[in-house]
Motif scaffolding. Structure first.
Motif, PDB file in Angstrom:
ATOM      1  N   THR A  23       0.851  -1.187   0.000  1.00 42.85           N
ATOM      2  CA  THR A  23       0.000   0.000   0.000  1.00 42.85           C
ATOM      3  C   THR A  23       0.884   1.233   0.000  1.00 42.85           C
ATOM      4  N   PRO A  24       0.581   2.199  -0.853  1.00 39.87           N
ATOM      5  CA  PRO A  24       1.386   3.409  -0.908  1.00 39.87           C
ATOM      6  C   PRO A  24       1.306   4.205   0.394  1.00 39.87           C
ATOM      7  N   HIS A  25       2.298   5.030   0.633  1.00 41.50           N
ATOM      8  CA  HIS A  25       2.339   5.800   1.871  1.00 41.50           C
ATOM      9  C   HIS A  25       1.266   6.883   1.922  1.00 41.50           C
ATOM     10  N   ASN A  26       0.770   7.315   0.776  1.00 43.55           N
ATOM     11  CA  ASN A  26      -0.215   8.395   0.752  1.00 43.55           C
ATOM     12  C   ASN A  26      -1.647   7.896   0.554  1.00 43.55           C
ATOM     13  N   LYS A  27      -1.906   6.629   0.774  1.00 41.53           N
ATOM     14  CA  LYS A  27      -3.256   6.087   0.627  1.00 41.53           C
ATOM     15  C   LYS A  27      -4.109   6.531   1.814  1.00 41.53           C
ATOM     16  N   THR A  28      -5.313   7.023   1.523  1.00 39.44           N
ATOM     17  CA  THR A  28      -6.209   7.445   2.590  1.00 39.44           C
ATOM     18  C   THR A  28      -7.312   6.402   2.761  1.00 39.44           C
ATOM     19  N   PRO A  29      -7.648   6.050   3.991  1.00 37.05           N
ATOM     20  CA  PRO A  29      -8.690   5.049   4.202  1.00 37.05           C
ATOM     21  C   PRO A  29     -10.082   5.602   3.911  1.00 37.05           C
ATOM     22  N   ILE A  30     -11.003   4.713   3.626  1.00 38.40           N
ATOM     23  CA  ILE A  30     -12.394   5.099   3.385  1.00 38.40           C
ATOM     24  C   ILE A  30     -12.963   5.679   4.679  1.00 38.40           C
ATOM     25  N   GLY A  31     -13.694   6.779   4.559  1.00 42.73           N
ATOM     26  CA  GLY A  31     -14.251   7.462   5.721  1.00 42.73           C
ATOM     27  C   GLY A  31     -13.462   8.684   6.124  1.00 42.73           C
ATOM     28  N   THR A  32     -12.314   8.903   5.495  1.00 46.46           N
ATOM     29  CA  THR A  32     -11.488  10.069   5.811  1.00 46.46           C
ATOM     30  C   THR A  32     -12.219  11.333   5.390  1.00 46.46           C
ATOM     31  N   ILE A  33     -12.161  12.365   6.231  1.00 45.44           N
ATOM     32  CA  ILE A  33     -12.782  13.652   5.918  1.00 45.44           C
ATOM     33  C   ILE A  33     -11.676  14.679   5.724  1.00 45.44           C
ATOM     34  N   ARG A  34     -11.762  15.413   4.603  1.00 46.91           N
ATOM     35  CA  ARG A  34     -10.792  16.458   4.295  1.00 46.91           C
ATOM     36  C   ARG A  34     -11.509  17.781   4.089  1.00 46.91           C
ATOM     37  N   LYS A  35     -10.821  18.852   4.430  1.00 49.86           N
ATOM     38  CA  LYS A  35     -11.347  20.187   4.183  1.00 49.86           C
ATOM     39  C   LYS A  35     -10.587  20.783   3.011  1.00 49.86           C
ATOM     40  N   LYS A  36     -11.307  21.125   1.954  1.00 48.47           N
ATOM     41  CA  LYS A  36     -10.675  21.699   0.767  1.00 48.47           C
ATOM     42  C   LYS A  36     -10.437  23.194   0.973  1.00 48.47           C
ATOM     43  N   THR A  37      -9.775  23.827   0.028  1.00 50.35           N
ATOM     44  CA  THR A  37      -9.414  25.229   0.161  1.00 50.35           C
ATOM     45  C   THR A  37     -10.630  26.153   0.134  1.00 50.35           C
ATOM     46  N   ASP A  38     -11.758  25.706  -0.441  1.00 50.09           N
ATOM     47  CA  ASP A  38     -12.957  26.546  -0.466  1.00 50.09           C
ATOM     48  C   ASP A  38     -13.757  26.461   0.831  1.00 50.09           C
ATOM     49  N   GLY A  39     -13.305  25.641   1.790  1.00 52.30           N
ATOM     50  CA  GLY A  39     -13.955  25.548   3.089  1.00 52.30           C
ATOM     51  C   GLY A  39     -14.931  24.397   3.235  1.00 52.30           C
ATOM     52  N   TYR A  40     -15.219  23.682   2.146  1.00 47.55           N
ATOM     53  CA  TYR A  40     -16.166  22.573   2.200  1.00 47.55           C
ATOM     54  C   TYR A  40     -15.458  21.281   2.611  1.00 47.55           C
ATOM     55  N   LEU A  41     -16.188  20.427   3.307  1.00 44.28           N
ATOM     56  CA  LEU A  41     -15.666  19.133   3.725  1.00 44.28           C
ATOM     57  C   LEU A  41     -15.978  18.088   2.662  1.00 44.28           C
ATOM     58  N   TRP A  42     -15.092  17.114   2.528  1.00 43.80           N
ATOM     59  CA  TRP A  42     -15.273  15.997   1.601  1.00 43.80           C
ATOM     60  C   TRP A  42     -14.953  14.705   2.342  1.00 43.80           C
ATOM     61  N   ARG A  43     -15.754  13.648   2.123  1.00 45.40           N
ATOM     62  CA  ARG A  43     -15.549  12.356   2.773  1.00 45.40           C
ATOM     63  C   ARG A  43     -15.280  11.303   1.688  1.00 45.40           C
ATOM     64  N   LYS A  44     -14.285  10.458   1.933  1.00 42.94           N
ATOM     65  CA  LYS A  44     -13.955   9.392   1.000  1.00 42.94           C
ATOM     66  C   LYS A  44     -14.933   8.248   1.204  1.00 42.94           C
ATOM     67  N   THR A  45     -15.614   7.838   0.116  1.00 36.18           N
ATOM     68  CA  THR A  45     -16.635   6.803   0.204  1.00 36.18           C
ATOM     69  C   THR A  45     -16.250   5.521  -0.530  1.00 36.18           C
ATOM     70  N   GLY A  46     -15.159   5.536  -1.270  1.00 36.98           N
ATOM     71  CA  GLY A  46     -14.726   4.356  -2.010  1.00 36.98           C
ATOM     72  C   GLY A  46     -13.274   4.485  -2.397  1.00 36.98           C
ATOM     73  N   GLU A  47     -12.793   3.528  -3.173  1.00 37.69           N
ATOM     74  CA  GLU A  47     -11.372   3.507  -3.553  1.00 37.69           C
ATOM     75  C   GLU A  47     -11.075   4.250  -4.843  1.00 37.69           C
ATOM     76  N   GLY A  48     -12.081   4.649  -5.598  1.00 33.69           N
ATOM     77  CA  GLY A  48     -11.842   5.338  -6.851  1.00 33.69           C
ATOM     78  C   GLY A  48     -11.473   6.799  -6.651  1.00 33.69           C
ATOM     79  N   ALA A  49     -10.987   7.408  -7.728  1.00 31.35           N
ATOM     80  CA  ALA A  49     -10.585   8.808  -7.659  1.00 31.35           C
ATOM     81  C   ALA A  49     -11.792   9.726  -7.517  1.00 31.35           C
TER      82      ALA A  49
END
Length: 134
Positions: A23-49
């Motif tokens: 597994t690459p060092h920069n892989k994020t697990p499903i369920g991870t929440i990130r805040k983008k530069t516009d202030g909105y939150l994003w949650r990872k729901t699957g393995e695709g881009a």
């Protein structure tokens, strides 16, 4: 290279390729929440881009189902991190445009709800005036 299949690599290159179950060092697990530069939150729901969804939309769809075409959700208190369903209001694109043009977004939830009704009234008046001119 005419007639050759695939890419020809030297034998030493095989030693540096990824191994199975790596597994690459920069892989994020499903369920991870990130805040983008516009202030909105994003949650990872699957393995695709393209498997990143906004939590406020996921919360809304969980209770009310999918948003109709031409509608969007606005945050009543203006806080993009408050994804509670009580803080979300579905509005049409026209109402959102009028709210942005008239600076009707407030930090208070009740004021924003009232401002959205005012924006809806303004769009109805504008549409009636346009029909009258034609």
């Amino acid at each position: 290279n005419k007639g050759k299949k695939g890419m020809q690599m030297p034998p030493a290159a095989v030693l540096t390729q990824f191994k199975p179950d790596h597994t690459p060092h920069n892989k994020t697990p499903i369920g991870t929440i990130r805040k983008k530069t516009d202030g909105y939150l994003w949650r990872k729901t699957g393995e695709g881009a393209r498997d990143w969804k906004q939590p406020h939309i996921l919360n809304w769809e969980e209770i009310h189902g999918p948003l109709p075409e031409g509608q969007m959700l606005i945050f009543l208190d203006g806080d993009h991190e408050n994804c509670a369903v009580e803080n979300l209001l579905p509005v049409t694109n026209k109402i959102n445009l009028e709210m942005n043009r008239s600076h009707l977004r407030m930090d208070d939830a009740e004021l924003t709800r009232t401002a959205s009704q005012l924006a809806e009234l303004n769009t109805i008046i504008h549409d009636k005036k346009r029909k009258k001119k034609k």
